[in-house]
Design a protein around this motif. Sequence first.
Motif: not given
Length: 440
Positions: A209, A284, A287
């Motif tokens: 991530e 985040e 990813h």
Amino acid sequence: MRRSRFFLPTLRDNPKEAEIVSHRLMLRAGMVRQASAGIYSWLPMGFRVLKNIERIVREEQDRAGNQEVLMPTIQSAELWQQSGRYNAYGPEMLRIRDRHDREMLYGPTNEELITDIFRNGVKSYRDLPQKLYHIQWKFRDEVRPRFGVMRGREFLMKDAYSFDLDYESARRAYQVQFVTYLRTFARMGLRAIPMEADTGPIGGDLSHEFIILAETGESEVFCDREFLDYDLLGREIDYEDPAAVGEVVDYFTKLYARTDEKHEQAVFETAVPEARRYQGRGIEVGHIFYFGTKYSKPFGARVATPDGQEVEVHSGSYGIGVSRLVGAIIEASHDESGIVWPEAVAPFKVGLINLKAGDADCDKACEGAYGALQGAGVETLYDETEERPGAKFAEMDLIGLPWQLILGPRGLKNGVVELKRRATGEREEISLESALARLT
Ligand code: ATP
Ligand code: MG
Ligand code: MG
Ligand code: MG
């Protein structure tokens, strides 16, 4: 763009529904408006930033040899039944029925559809590897949409997919995306830290991530402070050279960086001296994931090998939250007066302020400056309204353009204008010619 013509509904006060600074500032700076829970309309100011982010993502994907496609937002349930995810995805998936009572859905991601496209088009190892991506709206019916565009239900994502003959070559594809991501986020003025992430039942070490450190982030993270000093844009990386790519990946993966899901305190303490341990929160923004034959198996996505066998292809998927990034950049770059846009994503580079609209000399100088900036292709928002100077300054600070060029009758009489750098607050009195030379 003239301020009087520009659709910029700013708000003076903090909207009550906004819990975090990026959400507050995006509403106040007239960038977005909520249409319904977790679903937003992008107004001109916000749309310009979104497009700039999208452009950087696209340029870096293209540079690394990915090919852009565009898949639909609405998908048929059939492929998802084949992969087994139609049930597994649960209530986050928005399910729809068409007039013929066929089951459809608003895509939350595209592994199924892209694997279907791939299997119908590629039959031989000669056509590998393939790397495809698109930038498209997704829908996930999040339990708790919040923080504005950071956790929306409808959101814009770049998702890329790679198809390779074997694990080794799939790993190279993964590594190229790894480096591409570092570059992509660095170009937006962000320091994104690749953190080891869960690979689920597939196992292996190929899931990261990319996380921006921010107090308002939803992930708890642990990492080596050495990540805070790297400079990636300083060097060119040849994506065709696996050794060069591998070297960058090795450097970053040997430093400790994990989210709470993967964190092990004992390993952290052994790997990182106390003074370099960072523990905090993060957002985040990307990813990447190698999942092997997870989809090629149920879909029969196979190719002929040089010795006449047939094998299932190895794949990975690589996501970037394009619309989430708008909020994440603000979380990382603002002050008490408003947003501080990094130049690469700013909606305009320059805010030109006319301190005395209606004054013939001042108007003339401003029009000249505006023309010169436009002629040089510098995106400029020209505030030619009759608002008070104080209100103009406050609005310019709020919307966060990197440069403010301020012209008033008093300065012009002395042959000077003011040039202000938003990021530092630094102001300089210089001639209009040198200011323009600086900005063009
Ligand atoms: P999260 O953990 O925040 O729910 P995710 O792990 O479910 O995200 P991925 O499936 O990895 O998300 O999707 C790729 C990227 O899409 C994420 O890294 C994130 O940047 C973005 N993204 C995911 N969900 C949302 C959302 N609800 N709103 C905005 N962006 C999102
Ligand atoms: Mg999620
Ligand atoms: Mg996640
Ligand atoms: Mg994720």
